[in-house]
Design a protein around this motif. Structure first.
Motif, PDB file in Angstrom:
ATOM      1  N   GLN A 114      12.670   4.096 -20.374  1.00  0.00           N
ATOM      2  CA  GLN A 114      12.991   2.676 -20.248  1.00  0.00           C
ATOM      3  C   GLN A 114      13.078   2.229 -18.796  1.00  0.00           C
ATOM      4  OE1 GLN A 114      16.615   2.802 -22.497  1.00  0.00           O
ATOM      5  NE2 GLN A 114      15.606   1.966 -24.322  1.00  0.00           N
ATOM      6  N   ARG A 115      13.223   3.134 -17.874  1.00  0.00           N
ATOM      7  CA  ARG A 115      13.347   2.768 -16.463  1.00  0.00           C
ATOM      8  C   ARG A 115      11.986   2.425 -15.891  1.00  0.00           C
ATOM      9  NH1 ARG A 115      17.094   7.851 -15.020  1.00  0.00           N
ATOM     10  NH2 ARG A 115      18.820   7.240 -16.335  1.00  0.00           N
ATOM     11  N   ARG A 116      11.938   1.375 -15.116  1.00  0.00           N
ATOM     12  CA  ARG A 116      10.688   0.963 -14.483  1.00  0.00           C
ATOM     13  C   ARG A 116      10.948   0.710 -13.003  1.00  0.00           C
ATOM     14  NH1 ARG A 116       6.714   0.139 -18.411  1.00  0.00           N
ATOM     15  NH2 ARG A 116       7.657  -0.269 -20.416  1.00  0.00           N
ATOM     16  N   VAL A 117      10.032   1.164 -12.197  1.00  0.00           N
ATOM     17  CA  VAL A 117      10.132   0.961 -10.759  1.00  0.00           C
ATOM     18  C   VAL A 117       8.920   0.150 -10.321  1.00  0.00           C
ATOM     19  CG1 VAL A 117      10.171   2.092  -8.508  1.00  0.00           C
ATOM     20  CG2 VAL A 117      11.363   3.124 -10.444  1.00  0.00           C
ATOM     21  N   HIS A 118       9.164  -0.928  -9.613  1.00  0.00           N
ATOM     22  CA  HIS A 118       8.070  -1.745  -9.098  1.00  0.00           C
ATOM     23  C   HIS A 118       7.839  -1.351  -7.646  1.00  0.00           C
ATOM     24  CE1 HIS A 118       5.429  -5.061  -8.299  1.00  0.00           C
ATOM     25  NE2 HIS A 118       6.174  -5.375  -7.260  1.00  0.00           N
ATOM     26  N   ILE A 119       6.641  -0.858  -7.349  1.00  0.00           N
ATOM     27  CA  ILE A 119       6.279  -0.510  -5.986  1.00  0.00           C
ATOM     28  C   ILE A 119       5.237  -1.531  -5.527  1.00  0.00           C
ATOM     29  CG2 ILE A 119       5.270   1.222  -4.476  1.00  0.00           C
ATOM     30  CD1 ILE A 119       6.254   3.321  -6.530  1.00  0.00           C
ATOM     31  N   PRO A 120       5.597  -2.384  -4.559  1.00  0.00           N
ATOM     32  CA  PRO A 120       4.646  -3.391  -4.109  1.00  0.00           C
ATOM     33  C   PRO A 120       3.473  -2.751  -3.377  1.00  0.00           C
ATOM     34  CG  PRO A 120       6.590  -3.403  -2.728  1.00  0.00           C
ATOM     35  CD  PRO A 120       6.857  -2.449  -3.852  1.00  0.00           C
ATOM     36  N   VAL A 121       2.309  -3.337  -3.534  1.00  0.00           N
ATOM     37  CA  VAL A 121       1.118  -2.833  -2.870  1.00  0.00           C
ATOM     38  C   VAL A 121       0.966  -3.585  -1.555  1.00  0.00           C
ATOM     39  CG1 VAL A 121      -1.375  -2.542  -3.070  1.00  0.00           C
ATOM     40  CG2 VAL A 121       0.064  -2.332  -5.085  1.00  0.00           C
ATOM     41  N   VAL A 122       0.944  -2.841  -0.451  1.00  0.00           N
ATOM     42  CA  VAL A 122       0.792  -3.454   0.868  1.00  0.00           C
ATOM     43  C   VAL A 122      -0.491  -2.978   1.519  1.00  0.00           C
ATOM     44  CG1 VAL A 122       3.258  -3.803   1.260  1.00  0.00           C
ATOM     45  CG2 VAL A 122       2.206  -1.669   1.955  1.00  0.00           C
ATOM     46  N   CYS A 123      -0.936  -3.709   2.507  1.00  0.00           N
ATOM     47  CA  CYS A 123      -2.182  -3.427   3.219  1.00  0.00           C
ATOM     48  C   CYS A 123      -2.134  -2.048   3.893  1.00  0.00           C
ATOM     49  CB  CYS A 123      -2.402  -4.525   4.251  1.00  0.00           C
ATOM     50  SG  CYS A 123      -3.840  -4.283   5.291  1.00  0.00           S
ATOM     51  N   TRP A 124      -1.160  -1.798   4.712  1.00  0.00           N
ATOM     52  CA  TRP A 124      -0.870  -0.507   5.353  1.00  0.00           C
ATOM     53  C   TRP A 124      -1.919  -0.053   6.367  1.00  0.00           C
ATOM     54  CZ3 TRP A 124       3.884   0.526   5.552  1.00  0.00           C
ATOM     55  CH2 TRP A 124       4.368   1.796   5.880  1.00  0.00           C
ATOM     56  N   VAL A 125      -2.766  -0.962   6.876  1.00  0.00           N
ATOM     57  CA  VAL A 125      -3.745  -0.619   7.913  1.00  0.00           C
ATOM     58  C   VAL A 125      -2.992  -0.468   9.234  1.00  0.00           C
ATOM     59  CG1 VAL A 125      -5.709  -1.511   9.246  1.00  0.00           C
ATOM     60  CG2 VAL A 125      -5.672  -1.751   6.771  1.00  0.00           C
ATOM     61  N   PRO A 126      -3.235   0.616   9.983  1.00  0.00           N
ATOM     62  CA  PRO A 126      -2.515   0.819  11.247  1.00  0.00           C
ATOM     63  C   PRO A 126      -3.040  -0.063  12.372  1.00  0.00           C
ATOM     64  CG  PRO A 126      -4.048   2.612  10.893  1.00  0.00           C
ATOM     65  CD  PRO A 126      -4.101   1.752   9.657  1.00  0.00           C
ATOM     66  N   LYS A 127      -2.128  -0.433  13.283  1.00  0.00           N
ATOM     67  CA  LYS A 127      -2.521  -1.150  14.491  1.00  0.00           C
ATOM     68  C   LYS A 127      -3.080  -0.105  15.455  1.00  0.00           C
ATOM     69  CE  LYS A 127      -0.826  -4.183  18.127  1.00  0.00           C
ATOM     70  NZ  LYS A 127       0.331  -4.889  18.670  1.00  0.00           N
ATOM     71  N   PRO A 128      -4.274  -0.328  15.995  1.00  0.00           N
ATOM     72  CA  PRO A 128      -4.884   0.662  16.883  1.00  0.00           C
ATOM     73  C   PRO A 128      -3.974   1.049  18.053  1.00  0.00           C
ATOM     74  CG  PRO A 128      -6.453  -1.063  16.359  1.00  0.00           C
ATOM     75  CD  PRO A 128      -5.120  -1.499  15.833  1.00  0.00           C
ATOM     76  N   GLY A 129      -3.838   2.352  18.273  1.00  0.00           N
ATOM     77  CA  GLY A 129      -3.051   2.862  19.397  1.00  0.00           C
ATOM     78  C   GLY A 129      -1.552   2.876  19.189  1.00  0.00           C
ATOM     79  N   THR A 130      -1.091   2.526  18.001  1.00  0.00           N
ATOM     80  CA  THR A 130       0.350   2.505  17.728  1.00  0.00           C
ATOM     81  C   THR A 130       0.613   3.099  16.348  1.00  0.00           C
ATOM     82  OG1 THR A 130       0.422   0.380  16.598  1.00  0.00           O
ATOM     83  CG2 THR A 130       0.557   0.314  18.991  1.00  0.00           C
ATOM     84  N   PRO A 131       1.866   3.436  16.065  1.00  0.00           N
ATOM     85  CA  PRO A 131       2.203   3.913  14.719  1.00  0.00           C
ATOM     86  C   PRO A 131       2.482   2.779  13.728  1.00  0.00           C
ATOM     87  CG  PRO A 131       4.094   4.116  16.157  1.00  0.00           C
ATOM     88  CD  PRO A 131       2.954   3.631  17.007  1.00  0.00           C
ATOM     89  N   MET A 132       2.406   1.510  14.188  1.00  0.00           N
ATOM     90  CA  MET A 132       2.718   0.367  13.321  1.00  0.00           C
ATOM     91  C   MET A 132       1.656   0.165  12.259  1.00  0.00           C
ATOM     92  SD  MET A 132       4.362  -2.491  15.815  1.00  0.00           S
ATOM     93  CE  MET A 132       2.784  -3.049  16.341  1.00  0.00           C
ATOM     94  N   ARG A 133       2.065  -0.340  11.095  1.00  0.00           N
ATOM     95  CA  ARG A 133       1.151  -0.624   9.987  1.00  0.00           C
ATOM     96  C   ARG A 133       1.410  -2.019   9.448  1.00  0.00           C
ATOM     97  NH1 ARG A 133      -1.746   3.585   8.068  1.00  0.00           N
ATOM     98  NH2 ARG A 133      -1.210   5.627   8.872  1.00  0.00           N
ATOM     99  N   CYS A 134       0.367  -2.622   8.896  1.00  0.00           N
ATOM    100  CA  CYS A 134       0.460  -3.966   8.329  1.00  0.00           C
ATOM    101  C   CYS A 134       1.326  -3.938   7.073  1.00  0.00           C
ATOM    102  CB  CYS A 134      -0.944  -4.468   7.997  1.00  0.00           C
ATOM    103  SG  CYS A 134      -0.966  -6.118   7.269  1.00  0.00           S
TER     104      CYS A 134
END
Length: 53
Positions: free
Chosen positions: A6-26
């Motif tokens: 009965q338990r449901r987990v919603h995991i949102p779908v994100v872009c997750w493309v990295p910014k060049p030269g950094t560890p940041m992601r969209c």
């Protein structure tokens, strides 16, 4: 008490493309149009030609 079926987990779908030269992601939704954006640092960077997720 709920069973594991009965338990449901919603995991949102994100872009997750990295910014060049950094560890940041969209953090925008997958398939967004326009520039990439990271909500936590409020930084944006352009989408590169032919870039997919």
């Amino acid at each position: 008490m709920t069973s594991w079926k009965q338990r449901r987990v919603h995991i949102p779908v994100v872009c997750w493309v990295p910014k060049p030269g950094t560890p940041m992601r969209c953090t925008l939704r997958a398939g967004h149009s326009g520039d990439h954006f990271r909500a936590y640092s409020r930084e944006a960077w352009p989408k590169r030609a032919g870039e997919t997720q």
